[in-house]
Design a protein around this motif. Structure first.
Motif, PDB file in Angstrom:
ATOM      1  N   HIS A 152       0.829  -1.201   0.000  1.00  0.00           N
ATOM      2  CA  HIS A 152       0.000   0.000   0.000  1.00  0.00           C
ATOM      3  C   HIS A 152       0.869   1.259   0.000  1.00  0.00           C
ATOM      4  O   HIS A 152       0.598   2.213  -0.745  1.00  0.00           O
ATOM      5  CB  HIS A 152      -0.922   0.000   1.223  1.00  0.00           C
ATOM      6  N   LEU A 153       1.911   1.246   0.807  1.00  0.00           N
ATOM      7  CA  LEU A 153       2.791   2.412   0.901  1.00  0.00           C
ATOM      8  C   LEU A 153       3.531   2.638  -0.414  1.00  0.00           C
ATOM      9  O   LEU A 153       3.630   3.777  -0.909  1.00  0.00           O
ATOM     10  CB  LEU A 153       3.790   2.195   2.042  1.00  0.00           C
ATOM     11  N   GLY A 154       4.034   1.547  -1.008  1.00  0.00           N
ATOM     12  CA  GLY A 154       4.771   1.678  -2.261  1.00  0.00           C
ATOM     13  C   GLY A 154       3.890   2.121  -3.414  1.00  0.00           C
ATOM     14  O   GLY A 154       4.312   2.935  -4.254  1.00  0.00           O
ATOM     15  N   THR A 155       2.663   1.606  -3.470  1.00  0.00           N
ATOM     16  CA  THR A 155       1.739   2.018  -4.533  1.00  0.00           C
ATOM     17  C   THR A 155       1.434   3.500  -4.451  1.00  0.00           C
ATOM     18  O   THR A 155       1.443   4.218  -5.464  1.00  0.00           O
ATOM     19  CB  THR A 155       0.439   1.206  -4.440  1.00  0.00           C
ATOM     20  N   LYS A 156       1.168   3.993  -3.255  1.00  0.00           N
ATOM     21  CA  LYS A 156       0.871   5.419  -3.085  1.00  0.00           C
ATOM     22  C   LYS A 156       2.094   6.274  -3.386  1.00  0.00           C
ATOM     23  O   LYS A 156       1.983   7.356  -3.985  1.00  0.00           O
ATOM     24  CB  LYS A 156       0.383   5.661  -1.650  1.00  0.00           C
ATOM     25  N   PHE A 157       3.286   5.795  -3.004  1.00  0.00           N
ATOM     26  CA  PHE A 157       4.518   6.530  -3.280  1.00  0.00           C
ATOM     27  C   PHE A 157       4.735   6.663  -4.783  1.00  0.00           C
ATOM     28  O   PHE A 157       5.059   7.746  -5.284  1.00  0.00           O
ATOM     29  CB  PHE A 157       5.698   5.799  -2.631  1.00  0.00           C
ATOM     30  N   GLN A 158       4.538   5.580  -5.504  1.00  0.00           N
ATOM     31  CA  GLN A 158       4.762   5.637  -6.950  1.00  0.00           C
ATOM     32  C   GLN A 158       3.706   6.487  -7.653  1.00  0.00           C
ATOM     33  O   GLN A 158       4.006   7.149  -8.651  1.00  0.00           O
ATOM     34  CB  GLN A 158       4.787   4.223  -7.521  1.00  0.00           C
TER      35      GLN A 158
ATOM     36  N   GLY B 120       4.876  13.731 -10.601  1.00  0.00           N
ATOM     37  CA  GLY B 120       5.957  14.698 -10.654  1.00  0.00           C
ATOM     38  C   GLY B 120       6.491  15.147  -9.317  1.00  0.00           C
ATOM     39  O   GLY B 120       7.361  16.031  -9.273  1.00  0.00           O
ATOM     40  N   LEU B 121       6.037  14.562  -8.213  1.00  0.00           N
ATOM     41  CA  LEU B 121       6.535  14.962  -6.896  1.00  0.00           C
ATOM     42  C   LEU B 121       7.940  14.418  -6.677  1.00  0.00           C
ATOM     43  O   LEU B 121       8.310  13.363  -7.194  1.00  0.00           O
ATOM     44  CB  LEU B 121       5.612  14.459  -5.795  1.00  0.00           C
ATOM     45  N   SER B 122       8.751  15.142  -5.896  1.00  0.00           N
ATOM     46  CA  SER B 122      10.095  14.694  -5.558  1.00  0.00           C
ATOM     47  C   SER B 122      10.029  13.507  -4.608  1.00  0.00           C
ATOM     48  O   SER B 122       8.973  13.199  -4.055  1.00  0.00           O
ATOM     49  CB  SER B 122      10.879  15.829  -4.897  1.00  0.00           C
ATOM     50  N   ARG B 123      11.190  12.834  -4.395  1.00  0.00           N
ATOM     51  CA  ARG B 123      11.215  11.702  -3.467  1.00  0.00           C
ATOM     52  C   ARG B 123      10.755  12.135  -2.082  1.00  0.00           C
ATOM     53  O   ARG B 123      10.008  11.421  -1.418  1.00  0.00           O
ATOM     54  CB  ARG B 123      12.625  11.105  -3.383  1.00  0.00           C
ATOM     55  N   TYR B 124      11.221  13.307  -1.656  1.00  0.00           N
ATOM     56  CA  TYR B 124      10.850  13.785  -0.325  1.00  0.00           C
ATOM     57  C   TYR B 124       9.345  14.045  -0.256  1.00  0.00           C
ATOM     58  O   TYR B 124       8.666  13.596   0.679  1.00  0.00           O
ATOM     59  CB  TYR B 124      11.617  15.071   0.003  1.00  0.00           C
ATOM     60  N   ASP B 125       8.805  14.756  -1.248  1.00  0.00           N
ATOM     61  CA  ASP B 125       7.372  15.083  -1.230  1.00  0.00           C
ATOM     62  C   ASP B 125       6.515  13.821  -1.381  1.00  0.00           C
ATOM     63  O   ASP B 125       5.460  13.699  -0.747  1.00  0.00           O
ATOM     64  CB  ASP B 125       7.045  16.068  -2.356  1.00  0.00           C
ATOM     65  N   ALA B 126       6.978  12.884  -2.231  1.00  0.00           N
ATOM     66  CA  ALA B 126       6.224  11.640  -2.408  1.00  0.00           C
ATOM     67  C   ALA B 126       6.222  10.819  -1.122  1.00  0.00           C
ATOM     68  O   ALA B 126       5.207  10.225  -0.745  1.00  0.00           O
ATOM     69  CB  ALA B 126       6.827  10.822  -3.553  1.00  0.00           C
TER      70      ALA B 126
END
Length: 768
Positions: free
Chosen positions: A279-285, A291-297
């Motif tokens: 769930h966490l990885g799906t939302k992160f991707q 277009g969000l940065s790694r930090y914002d994602a």
């Protein structure tokens, strides 16, 4: 601000590494408690009765080694018996031995061949013209030898805390007998309830390791295929390992041991952890695709999912904690273990997920990634369409579900329990084949006991009452179900009393003589005169491979006969004739491994309703708190109860029995299937807060959670199905039913749950 948050997450990860470094040595100390006493609560009457046996006679768990010897009653055959018995006696954990050579030695002492007769080469036990020898040989027929003298046995009395190596050493000796003795042409077999438990634990340990390995590999592949990012595979492994180590260390600090059902704990931890990571990885991707940065994602993923993940772990913990209402100690401990593990998974996510997701990209295969994204979107759309179809027909769908639930509850209630521990093994396994051989050629292999109060000095009146009890026990015939052997000191005393010299001696003198000739046998059946209270033991044998209801009826009938005799006036009078004996200060007890294992499974099966009720109430309360809505919590209840009942009812409908593996499914299934419900409700509430109408919000919520839930379920179904190949049937049943429950639970969460929400949640406002 961003740099401070990154530093904070690094500190959290370092803290997590310190915790696992400290916890690791403790986790290595976690042990598997193999004793039968570890399966019962300290206050359970079944355990209390067995502890009385232990206190009076040292427990004496009985294992029986049976081997072929067509020349048993010769001097050479009895010498082989003595050599084999001597080898077994050296094993650690063996308290005593009874074998044909033991009986022969006793007869030789009681009736030496040179006493009033000429020397003879015939062993004492084989003298057909000796009344005492014939009596002892017949008395122990079915214990130390078969009636045709073609099979011999070494009856091994084990200490209650014997090491697992004791059973393995006895089995090793039995298997190598043909190599040591030319006259023994086939390997021996070893049977008895301690052997069943030992082999069962070995299979459970092996299955636990297999399930953990397969589940972790499969789910790691699912994470990789779903997210195409090695960071989340690494996060999965880190969360699983951290949670297992911390949970095991916590169990050691709480002085809990692994037991019969807890070896699958790592696999359950893997299931909970992978669901959260997916769930966490799906939302992160999704955030990165926008277009969000790694930090914002990372920040967006955490802000949206950390609360649902928390509630998922809490509801998982609640579902398993409901097992704490069981009367079986290992089941209660298993529930506590998984409850602790569920919280540990959440803590591990908090400690490590942030830093892992902010690492440099470790994704690969851009073309594969694009194809995977298209496939994901297609599956999501189909989940939305299916949910919409059920929402549009919600009244019919829920009506059908309620009817199916009612029918399933009735079917589950009528399913028969499996109380034979031997039936937990496949019919072609070595232990079952050994029991088949022993029970067909040697009598029943189920060993149990009756403990009778005894006066300080055994009188003729008392021993006569014991013989009357045994007479009625031998006459039991419940539609063919009988005791195959009944033996006590009263029988031995009666046989020895036929000796002309000892015929008129008091029973106490004859007992002294038998204790000198067969000390281990006498000590196993009559505790010493200075022990309070004094007890006499009747050893019973019956068929292990009896149907559940037949075994229960037999135990009940034995208890009835014993109670009837010991409550009669004649029994009290027998104590009064013993001048040095006070009033009867204890009652009779029917106990032993045979009784304990029968009651253990019966209790476990009976507990499933209590555990299911507690699980349903706890999960409903937590969902109410999480959603702040009684309607939504109630809407999630039916979809999470239905899979367990349907699966259990199906077991009964196809003619199966509810064994230990099936009995835990009811409560466990709620803990395993609740993940999809929690995440769907969280997304639904978020859509509603943004003003979407109920049908749109609930169908899109189903589409959002569909992909991670379906992918995880496919891997889990395959992983748990691996257990269906286990030789230990409860493990195979557990794996098969968990796989079926997970599959059905996922389908219900994506279809029936949206329909229930749409029907129950009538509030058209924007806040819930």
């Amino acid at each position: 601000m961003a740099s401070r948050l990154i530093q904070f997450r690094v500190v959290l990860s370092l803290l997590g590494l310190i915790v696992i470094a400290v916890a690791w040595p403790f986790s290595e100390q976690l042990k598997l408690d193999r004793s039968i006493t570890a399966m019962f609560s300290p206050t359970d009457s079944t355990l209390v009765d067995y502890q009385t046996l232990q206190n009076s006679f040292g427990g004496n768990a009985v294992a029986i080694m049976v081997y072929p010897d067509t020349d048993l009653m010769s001097n050479e055959g009895l010498q082989r018996s003595a050599a084999i018995a001597s080898e077994v006696r050296q094993i650690e954990g063996v308290d005593g031995i009874l074998s044909p050579s033991t009986l022969n030695a006793a007869v030789e002492k009681i009736r030496p061949s040179s006493f009033f007769r000429s020397e003879t080469d015939v062993p004492g036990l084989a003298r057909r013209d000796d009344l005492v020898a014939r009596g002892i040989e017949h008395l122990f027929e079915g214990y130390t030898h078969s009636d045709d003298h073609r099979l011999a046995a070494v009856v091994v009395m084990l200490s209650p805390n014997h090491p697992p190596q004791a059973i393995e050493s006895i089995q090793a000796i039995a298997s190598t007998l043909p190599d040591q003795y030319e006259a023994i042409t086939e390997p021996g077999v070893v049977v008895g309830e301690p052997v069943l438990i030992h082999d069962g634990f070995n299979l459970i340990e092996r299955d636990g390791r297999k399930l953990t390995t397969v589940t972790l590999i499969l789910l790691s592949i699912v994470v990789l295929v779903t997210l195409m990012d090695l960071r989340f595979v690494a996060l999965t492994g880190l969360v699983v390992v951290w949670s297992i180590v911390v949970t095991e260390a916590t169990l050691v600090l709480l002085r809990l041991n692994q037991s019969l059902v807890s070896t699958i704990m790592p696999a359950i931890i893997t299931v909970i952890a992978v669901a959260a990571v997916l769930h966490l990885g799906t939302k992160f991707q999704d955030a990165r695709a926008k277009g969000l940065s790694r930090y914002d994602a990372t920040w967006r993923s955490f802000s949206l999912l950390i609360v649902p993940i928390l509630w998922t772990c809490l509801t998982d913990a609640a579902g398993f904690a409901a097992l704490g209402s069981s009367r079986i100690l290992p089941v209660r401990q298993f529930g506590a273990m998984i409850a602790i593990a569920s919280i540990a998974v959440f803590v591990a996510i908090v400690l490590f997920a942030g830093v892992t997701m902010m690492l440099p990209e470790l994704s690969f295969g851009k073309s594969l990634h694009r194809m995977q994204r298209r496939t994901t979107r297609a599956i999501s759309r189909r989940c939305t369409l299916v949910a919409a179809a059920f929402v549009s027909r919600r009244n019919s769908a829920i009506a059908v579900a309620i009817v199916l639930l009612g029918v399933s509850v009735i079917g589950t209630w009528q399913a028969e329990p499996e109380t034979s521990f031997l039936n937990n093994f496949r019919s072609d396994s070595d232990i079952v084949l050994a029991y088949d051989q022993v029970e067909q050629q040697f009598g029943g292999a189920g060993v149990w006991d009756i403990l009778l109060p005894a006066p300080q000095s055994l009188t003729r009146d008392y021993l006569r009452q014991v013989l009357l009890i045994e007479r009625d026990l031998r006459s039991i015939d419940l539609d063919g179900t009988k005791l195959t052997k009944v033996l006590s000191m009263a029988d031995a005393e009666y046989v020895v009393g036929k000796t002309p010299i000892l015929k008129y001696a008091p029973p106490s003198l004859r007992m002294t003589g038998m204790r000198a000739t067969m000390p281990e046998f006498v000590d196993a059946l009559l505790n010493s005169a200075d022990t309070q209270p004094r007890r006499l033991r009747i050893m019973l044998r019956s068929e292990e491979q009896l149907p559940a209801e037949a075994k229960t009826r037999l135990i009940t009938e034995v208890q009835r006969i014993v109670d009837e005799h010991t409550q009669a006036d004649a029994w009290a009078s027998a104590f009064e004739t013993a001048s040095d004996s006070g009033p009867i200060n204890s009652g009779p007890i029917v106990t032993g491994y045979y009784v304990m294992m029968s009651r253990l499974v019966s209790q476990l099966v009976g507990d499933q309703w209590r555990c299911l009720g507690f699980a349903g109430v706890l999960v409903w309360i937590l969902l109410w708190i999480a959603t702040r809505s009684i309607r939504l919590a109630t809407a999630a209840l039916l979809p999470n109860l239905l899979p367990a009942f349907v699966v259990l009812a199906t077991v009964g409908w196809v003619g199966g029995k509810i064994n230990m593996g099936a009995a835990m499914i009811a409560a466990v299934s709620i803990g395993l299937t609740i993940d999809g419900s929690v995440h769907l409700l969280a997304i639904y509430r978020r859509y509603r807060k943004h003003g979407h109408p109920i049908p749109v919000a609930v169908t899109h919520a189903a589409g959002s959670v569909g992909v991670p839930i379906l992918l995880a379920t496919c891997a889990l179904v395959f992983g748990f199905s691996i257990l269906s190949t286990s030789e230990f049937i409860p493990t195979a049943t557990f794996g098969t039913l968990v796989a079926a429950t997970l599959l059905l639970g996922t389908l219900v969460n994506l279809t029936l749950l949206p329909a229930c929400i749409a029907l129950i949640d009538r509030n058209e406002g924007h806040s819930l």
